[in-house]
Scaffold this active site. Sequence first.
Site, PDB file in Angstrom:
ATOM      1  N   GLU A  53       0.874  -0.978  -0.030  1.00 19.76           N
ATOM      2  CA  GLU A  53       0.014  -0.008  -0.158  1.00 19.76           C
ATOM      3  C   GLU A  53       0.536   1.449   0.003  1.00 19.76           C
ATOM      4  OE1 GLU A  53      -2.729  -3.507   2.277  1.00 19.76           O
ATOM      5  OE2 GLU A  53      -0.799  -2.359   2.270  1.00 19.76           O
ATOM      6  N   PHE A 115     -12.530  -7.561  14.366  1.00 22.48           N
ATOM      7  CA  PHE A 115     -11.269  -7.985  13.813  1.00 22.48           C
ATOM      8  C   PHE A 115     -10.750  -6.934  13.278  1.00 22.48           C
ATOM      9  CE2 PHE A 115      -9.368 -10.002   9.737  1.00 22.48           C
ATOM     10  CZ  PHE A 115      -7.826 -10.678  10.690  1.00 22.48           C
ATOM     11  N   GLN A 116      -9.804  -6.399  13.526  1.00 29.30           N
ATOM     12  CA  GLN A 116      -9.527  -5.755  12.271  1.00 29.30           C
ATOM     13  C   GLN A 116      -9.904  -3.877  12.332  1.00 29.30           C
ATOM     14  OE1 GLN A 116      -8.191  -6.362   7.908  1.00 29.30           O
ATOM     15  NE2 GLN A 116      -6.327  -7.554   8.427  1.00 29.30           N
ATOM     16  N   ARG A 256      22.068  21.131   1.854  1.00 25.80           N
ATOM     17  CA  ARG A 256      23.142  20.265   1.357  1.00 25.80           C
ATOM     18  C   ARG A 256      22.579  19.816  -0.109  1.00 25.80           C
ATOM     19  NH1 ARG A 256      23.270  14.387   4.784  1.00 25.80           N
ATOM     20  NH2 ARG A 256      25.391  13.687   3.951  1.00 25.80           N
ATOM     21  N   VAL A 384      15.661   9.366  -2.193  1.00 23.35           N
ATOM     22  CA  VAL A 384      16.326  10.861  -2.128  1.00 23.35           C
ATOM     23  C   VAL A 384      17.558   9.442  -1.032  1.00 23.35           C
ATOM     24  CG1 VAL A 384      14.004  11.377  -1.312  1.00 23.35           C
ATOM     25  CG2 VAL A 384      15.472   9.864   0.609  1.00 23.35           C
ATOM     26  N   PHE A 470      24.263   8.509   2.074  1.00 29.02           N
ATOM     27  CA  PHE A 470      23.543  10.184   2.615  1.00 29.02           C
ATOM     28  C   PHE A 470      23.830  10.146   3.794  1.00 29.02           C
ATOM     29  CE2 PHE A 470      20.788  14.426   3.286  1.00 29.02           C
ATOM     30  CZ  PHE A 470      21.017  14.823   2.836  1.00 29.02           C
ATOM     31  N   ILE A 471      23.198   8.773   5.256  1.00 34.03           N
ATOM     32  CA  ILE A 471      22.653   8.964   6.181  1.00 34.03           C
ATOM     33  C   ILE A 471      24.868   9.275   6.427  1.00 34.03           C
ATOM     34  CG2 ILE A 471      22.469   7.731   8.391  1.00 34.03           C
ATOM     35  CD1 ILE A 471      20.555   9.331   6.398  1.00 34.03           C
ATOM     36  N   GLU A 474      26.011  12.028   7.139  1.00 31.55           N
ATOM     37  CA  GLU A 474      25.940  12.849   7.924  1.00 31.55           C
ATOM     38  C   GLU A 474      26.570  12.498   9.646  1.00 31.55           C
ATOM     39  OE1 GLU A 474      21.271  14.140   7.423  1.00 31.55           O
ATOM     40  OE2 GLU A 474      21.793  11.898   8.322  1.00 31.55           O
TER      41      GLU A 474
END
Length: 574
Positions: A53, A115-116, A256, A384, A470-471, A474
């Site tokens: 989804e 249920f749900q 950045r 990204v 990217f991290i 950082e």
Amino acid sequence: MTKIIKSGVAMLNVLESWGVDHIYGIPGGSFNSVMEALYDKQDSIKYIQVRHEEVGAIAASVEAKLTGKIGVCFGTAGPGATHLFNGLYDAQMDHAPVLALVGQVSSKAMNYNSFQEMNENPMFADVSVYNRTVMTPESLPFVIDEAIRRAYEHNGVSVVTIPVDFGYVDIPDVDISSAKNYRKAYPMPDINDIKEAVKLIESSERPVLYVGQGARGAKNEIIALSEHFSMPVVLSVLAKGIIPDDTENFMGMAARVSTKPANEALLASDLILFIGSDFPFARFFFPQTAKFIQVDVDSSKLGSRHKTDVAILGDAKEVMIQMVKIGKKRPVSKFLEANRKNRQNWNKWLKSFEDSNDMPLRVEPVFKEINRIAAKDSIFITDVGNVTVNAIRLLDMNGNEQKFTTSGLFATMGYGVPGGIAAKLSYPERQVFTLSGDGGFAMVMQDIITQVRYNLPVINIVFSNNSLGFIDAEQEDTNKIKYGVDLAGADFAKIAEGMGAKGFTVTKREQLRDVFDEAGKSDIPVVIDVKINNERPFPAEKFILDVDLYGKEKVEAFKSRYRIKELPLLKELL
């Protein structure tokens, strides 16, 4: 005798009247009445079965960004609903009109801890501009019509929760759609605000024009304004492609995900003309001493990102036209000349790597091939991370029919593959590229099956460096131990072949041309897995090139790392 119709079909008739011709989702028990209606309406509204989804919601958001038309997705009660959030928040933060339909247990089972069953309204309160649970079968088409109007009015997300039994109920067949009455208009600017802004521009020595996606469609006006007042142009990332990348006064993007010339131009500016943008880092990357003129059609945005000297509420294109009419034309200034030279030096440095034979590959040779085979109306969907940094620098867009999109303020990984589905469904005759890192691609790669199922020949490019690059950067900048950023590798081309797509694994530059030629001719989806190095892109937000600030040793080390021979600072060019 009053004609009757199933409530679910009546709802789809409203969607159809608003121009909706496909809808993304995964069926479940709490959505089966709408699925039955979709079966009845399959000749006019196509159901697109995604495999998650989240992919459907992101696709709906991308569709809205690319076309301006509302994107529609659905999820069933419980887990189907909660999976929608990434795509819905992307739409909310980038101001895209999206409608999410959410399944609910039968009205007779509600509030029995079924249920749900979940109380879904509070969950969606923050992400939505309109959020309702349908209370009667008769009201379902009306609520949908209202939801679409609100999504368009606020450029945001509408959520409608539908108890499953309502869609089966016969109701009077009454045309309640307001689609034919809907109009979109923008406020005309106050001429006195424009005159005040022009005075500030004319008294400035180093003005810079910063433009966001709110000025989309105003290519000629942006260029004319820049030339009239001798102003370098900087774009937001979401505005990539709004003017041709080879525009002489165009410096690139700021912050950045940026370029060196753009950041230097802004830091040296004494005035910033800020048009059609909601740039979140303005307080950190724009000089506080610079005069600030802001133009927007949403008054709530005026002054929200930076202390504003002149605020103009109005249509971006009209404001720029009026500024050129009122203001005196300026000769090309030394400031603009220096910025143009800075841009030339930067582009020359970038292009110096296009034929690199480094192993593993650098990204520049890959983008050279993308630019070579790209059609004049290609669509680029960029995930990204480092891939965004490289795309805004290295994609050569013509500023005409080509389109570019990424996840802006929300910056969700996994944007590429869903965006490719939406782009190809919305523009079936156009060439579509998705650009992803291996981290983002792995999150949604199962939906290559969706591209295959619906015969969507998208060119999916994966930049595999076995890292969340990217991290990684950082963590480097915060002087902390790098941890959790390494990724286990995979052969994404083989995975794609297992799902029915064409797959290519590229490890050498000499493979690129043939692979991209094959991809460009393919009539089925393609995945090109390019094994690249894990080198950090040039950090334009904080580069160490000023000997006065950092000392010769640090500057030489920085130049060595990024292979810089000549890349003078703007202040040196001035």
